[in-house]
Design a protein around this motif. Structure first.
Motif, short mmCIF file in Angstrom:
data_model
loop_
_atom_site.label_atom_id
_atom_site.label_comp_id
_atom_site.label_asym_id
_atom_site.label_seq_id
_atom_site.Cartn_x
_atom_site.Cartn_y
_atom_site.Cartn_z
N ARG A 274 0.71 -1.03 -0.03
CA ARG A 274 -0.15 0.02 -0.04
C ARG A 274 1.03 1.22 -0.30
N GLU A 275 0.20 2.17 -0.33
CA GLU A 275 0.77 3.65 -0.23
C GLU A 275 1.37 3.81 1.21
N ASN A 323 -9.50 1.33 -4.37
CA ASN A 323 -8.17 1.15 -4.61
C ASN A 323 -7.70 0.83 -3.22
N PRO A 324 -7.51 -0.70 -3.14
CA PRO A 324 -6.82 -1.08 -1.74
C PRO A 324 -5.67 -0.70 -1.38
N GLN A 325 -4.85 -0.15 -2.61
CA GLN A 325 -3.68 0.16 -2.17
C GLN A 325 -3.24 1.57 -1.76
N GLN A 326 -4.56 2.36 -1.72
CA GLN A 326 -4.39 3.63 -1.35
C GLN A 326 -4.20 3.71 0.33
N ALA A 327 -3.52 4.65 0.92
CA ALA A 327 -3.48 4.86 2.39
C ALA A 327 -4.87 5.76 2.83
N ARG A 328 -5.11 5.69 4.33
CA ARG A 328 -6.04 6.44 4.85
C ARG A 328 -5.72 7.81 4.34
N PRO A 329 -6.56 8.79 3.90
CA PRO A 329 -6.36 10.21 3.95
C PRO A 329 -5.81 10.85 5.14
N GLY A 330 -4.67 11.41 4.71
CA GLY A 330 -3.77 12.26 6.00
C GLY A 330 -2.75 11.32 6.35
N SER A 331 -2.69 10.19 6.21
CA SER A 331 -1.73 9.36 6.85
C SER A 331 -0.55 9.71 6.42
N ALA A 332 -0.22 9.98 5.16
CA ALA A 332 1.05 10.39 4.48
C ALA A 332 1.49 11.71 4.99
N ASN A 333 0.39 12.51 4.84
CA ASN A 333 0.80 13.95 5.18
C ASN A 333 1.25 14.22 6.81
N GLN A 334 0.66 13.34 7.55
CA GLN A 334 1.01 13.36 9.04
C GLN A 334 2.03 12.37 9.34
N ASN A 335 2.61 11.82 8.48
CA ASN A 335 3.61 10.91 8.60
C ASN A 335 3.50 9.77 9.68
N ALA A 336 2.18 9.30 9.57
CA ALA A 336 1.80 8.16 10.45
C ALA A 336 2.83 6.93 10.57
N SER A 337 3.46 6.85 11.57
CA SER A 337 4.69 5.81 11.45
C SER A 337 5.06 5.30 12.75
N ILE A 338 5.91 4.38 13.03
CA ILE A 338 6.66 4.11 14.40
C ILE A 338 8.11 3.69 13.91
N LYS A 339 8.89 4.73 14.91
CA LYS A 339 10.25 4.32 15.02
C LYS A 339 10.58 3.95 16.38
N GLN A 340 11.21 2.84 16.51
CA GLN A 340 11.57 2.08 17.74
C GLN A 340 12.99 1.64 17.50
N LYS A 341 13.55 2.26 18.80
CA LYS A 341 15.06 1.56 19.17
C LYS A 341 15.12 0.82 20.25
N THR A 342 15.33 -0.35 20.43
CA THR A 342 15.45 -1.21 21.61
C THR A 342 16.54 -2.08 21.85
N LEU A 343 17.02 -1.89 23.16
CA LEU A 343 18.35 -2.73 23.39
C LEU A 343 18.03 -3.63 24.57
N TYR A 344 18.35 -5.01 24.57
CA TYR A 344 17.89 -6.01 25.52
C TYR A 344 19.27 -6.74 26.03
N GLY A 345 19.60 -6.82 27.23
CA GLY A 345 20.56 -7.47 27.85
C GLY A 345 20.07 -8.61 28.66
N THR A 346 20.53 -9.89 28.43
CA THR A 346 19.68 -11.04 29.25
C THR A 346 21.00 -11.91 29.75
N LEU A 347 20.43 -12.71 30.91
CA LEU A 347 21.43 -13.62 31.51
C LEU A 347 20.50 -14.76 32.17
N VAL A 348 20.94 -15.91 31.58
CA VAL A 348 20.16 -17.24 32.08
C VAL A 348 21.25 -18.05 32.64
N HIS A 349 20.92 -18.58 34.02
CA HIS A 349 21.77 -19.41 34.66
C HIS A 349 20.92 -20.61 35.11
#
Length: 752
Positions: A274-275, A323-349
């Protein structure tokens, strides 16, 4: 000349026996049929490797006793000790052929699937790689009772027996573990989209509440497992496909004197069907496994994920048809999106304290930066959290009865700094409100397993659960006044009792009664328009279940089936206000009755023939889910179908494997009509989905293996939505999935 001839003869006689003695031979056969297996890779820790011939024969020239590792795509990897000059026969077991050989760790204890008193589905590594390798969606959807949705690339939602009713986005009401680490946040949400499918080698799924040992979550539990390092190797992969799909991966695995190290990096990008539906994800994973002694194991991991994806938004029926490929009106103009940076540290004993006592303790620390511009607002969050889980296991006897007792606890904490702004053309505008959010949850659990006879196993478990959240509103643009609110939920006791009875070596029955609960998440209490609903109560439910597992025709036919009745009170459902903001409320109760079945059959299993294997599988779910005592604005909706749940779901699979390395995987799925509103006025039409993958695996010399593959998703070019918006304002229910699309790739692996 005579003396020279005599000396030569004596030298030959002396040397010849030593060469003959040094030659070691393994004859590799199928454990069930006794047929020789060709193409088995036999490797020594020093890097020497050989492959079995058509008679299943492998020959080594050994100078000393060595450990040999055997591996084959269709068989379980094995290892054995081989001495100088020794000749032996080794029988390899087919992968997950017999139910008694499929070991799962459900409810905290490793037992064969045949002896598990619960509905458990196992996602094998082979299941993950039957499809396009861009997500886990298709692999999970081949199992009965499980519906994995992808509203847009990277936007996941999981429904186990209808548990996504309260999840407009994200993974909720399902508890998830990753290599023994609690991966679900203490507020009840799970960022599953930060993982690539190569970050696991499979998963176990408990369907229905498992709170007696895993805490909150009425949907069930998903436990992802990690792949063990069998030998030194380096891997390179690359693939591409329709809609700008690109993915590559590099990895290295190294055995050490007392453990192993591994590292991998995965990069995936696509423009999307989709767009405004592009995705860009990078995942780095570094792992270590060490054995300080024969009684101890340490595992540690660092996981860093950088995720970005665009949100095209829901369409109404007219937009979907146009047109199923179109985006909801306004989504592109408003830059509807997710930015996510994640850091995990784990220990199993893991530690074997004595011959009877053992302990496993898991710890993690995590931090996340999250940014979510949307059509109506702009959200920024920074979170850090930590937690852990420990369990002690005792294997003993109670009189003449073998018993296993498990006691332990789990605790998690998260601190989130969250701000909501206005959204001006995709940029954060004036702040609306800012909160400091604290969430904590913990529980203690106890479980007793008693083997009353050699065939009857009883399990009784109980957990005591505690949870709290605090919201400190430091900025509120509407009132100008800061304030603090919080809620401590009453302690909840969650019991479970279950019995498994083995009818014979190849079949068993089980029955269970289990309680479950699920408190509201902070995202459900604190919504995007700024309101805080402290009156939202936890869901409570009880599940009654019985099931059967069996194998026939020399284990070539495997059957599983279960009947369940789940009664859920204070069900949390969604609704949308006039501004399009999703809100939540308790909606009385639901009655959820169902039947789930799975059948697998090996039509052909002949390792020595050109057509080595031909397997077909069927998975079917029937869900008769209804609202009970549910009133909406004075309208009685009792008796209506549960929103978002298809009553019928059928999956058929076909897998073909040849001795030359050619393979084929075909999947067909039929999904019944899905109610999209609580009043059942709108339904998504049924759809048929077909996926095909073909490939060729081969070896290049003694150290290299190569795989080339290509496939088609949505082979029938079906028009459907894989993850609808329920009760959506303005009729924006539909999140169209991709039309027919193609992909292909190459993999190279060097064993050294």
């Amino acid at each position: 000349m005579k003396l020279s001839y005599l000396l030569s003869t004596l030298l030959i006689l002396f040397i010849t026996p030593s060469f003959s003695y040094a030659q070691s031979i393994i004859f590799i056969k199928d454990a069930d049929s006794g047929e020789p297996i060709s193409g088995v890779r036999a490797s020594i820790s020093n890097g020497t490797a050989a492959f079995s011939d058509e008679q299943g024969k492998v020959t080594f020239d050994l100078e000393e006793k060595s450990k040999i590792t055997l591996s084959h795509l269709a068989y379980e990897s094995s290892s054995l000790d081989l001495s100088q000059g020794q000749s032996l026969t080794f029988r390899m077991k087919k992968r997950t052929t017999q139910l008694s050989e499929v070991v799962v760790s459900s409810f905290g204890t490793e037992r064969s699937l045949l002896n598990q008193a619960a509905s458990v589905s196992k996602i094998e590594e082979a299941d993950l790689y039957r499809f396009n390798e861009t997500s886990m969606v298709n692999a999970f959807n081949t199992k009965p009772g499980i519906r994995f949705e992808e509203r847009a690339p990277g936007s996941y939602r999981i429904s186990i027996r209808g548990s996504s009713l309260r999840a407009p986005f994200g993974v909720r009401n399902v508890k998830i573990y990753w290599d023994g680490i609690p991966f679900t946040a203490p507020d009840g949400t799970t960022a599953l989209n930060i993982l690539d499918l190569t970050n696991t080698d499979g998963a176990e799924v408990i369907k229905g509440p498992a709170g007696s040992i895993y805490g909150a979550g009425n949907g069930g539990v998903i436990s992802f497992t990690q792949k063990e390092v069998q030998e030194n190797s380096a891997e390179v992969e690359a693939m591409g496909g329709s809609y700008g799909l690109q993915k590559y991966r590099v990895a290295v695995r190294q055995k050490t004197e007392n453990g192993s190290l591994s590292a991998s990096f995965v990069k995936q990008k696509s423009d999307g069907y989709r767009e405004h539906s592009a995705l860009d994800r990078s995942v780095l994973q570094v792992s270590g496994q060490f054995n300080p002694s024969d009684r101890q194991e340490l595992r540690t991991q660092i996981l860093y994920s950088d995720l970005f994806y665009e949100i095209p938004g829901g369409l109404n029926a007219d937009q979907y048809a146009e047109n199923p490929q179109q985006a909801r009106p306004g989504s592109a103009n408003q830059n509807a999106s997710i930015k996510q940076k994640t850091l995990y540290g784990t220990l199993v004993h893991a530690y074997d304290i004595s011959s009877k006592w053992a302990n496993q303790t898991s710890l993690y620390i995590q931090t996340t930066d999250f940014e979510n511009p949307f059509n109506l607002d702009y959200k920024k969050e920074t979170q850090y959290g930590y937690g852990g889980r420990t369990k002690f296991t005792l294997d003993d006897k109670w009189g003449q009865f073998p018993v296993r007792m498990i006691v332990g606890g789990e605790y998690q904490f998260a601190n989130t700094s969250a701000q909501n702004f206005g959204n001006r053309n995709g940029q954060a505008d004036t702040i609306r409100f800012s909160d400091d959010l604290l969430a904590s949850q913990g529980f203690l659990f106890q479980q007793l397993e008693v083997s009353w006879t050699s065939t009857i196993l009883m399990t009784a478990g109980l957990s005591e659960n505690f949870s709290r959240f605090d919201i400190n509103r430091t900025v509120d643009a509407s009132t100008g006044l800061p304030y603090e609110v919080g809620r401590t939920f009453d302690p909840v006791l969650v019991p479970r009792i279950a019995i498994s009875a083995q009818l014979n070596e190849k079949s068993s029955v089980f029955g269970s009664i289990s309680s479950g609960f699920s408190p509201p998440t902070i995202d459900e209490v604190r919504t995007n328009e700024g309101s805080i609903n402290l009156d939202l109560d936890p869901e409570r439910g009880t599940n009654y279940e019985t099931g059967y597992r069996g194998a026939f025709f020399e284990n070539n036919l495997r059957v599983e089936g279960s009947l369940f009745y789940f009664k859920l009170n204070e069900t949390i459902t969604t609704y949308t206000n006039d501004q399009g903001v999703v809100l939540f409320r308790n909606a009385g109760a639901t009655d959820q009755k169902g039947f789930e079945a799975k059948v697998d059959y090996d039509l052909i299993h002949s390792p020595g023939s050109w057509l080595q294997g031909l397997r077909i599988g069927h998975a079917y779910s029937y869900h008769h889910f209804r609202f009970k005592d549910y009133y909406d604005g004075g309208e009685d909706l009792s008796g209506n179908k549960l929103t978002g749940v298809p009553p019928n779901n059928l999956v058929n699979t076909l897998d073909l494997q040849t001795i030359s390395g050619l393979y084929l995987n075909f999947t067909y799925q039929w999904v019944d009509s899905i109610p999209l509103t609580d009043d059942n006025s709108v339904f998504q039409d049924p759809y048929h989905l077909a996926n095909l993958r073909i490939g060729w695996r081969t070896r290049i010399g003694e150290a290299w293996t190569m795989e080339a593959f290509a496939g088609v998703d949505n082979l029938l070019d079906e028009k459907y939505s894989l993850g609808n918006d329920l009760n959506a304002f303005g009729g924006r229910y539909y999140q169209p999935a991709a039309a027919r699309n193609y992909y292909g790739g190459l993999k190279f692996r060097l064993a050294y």
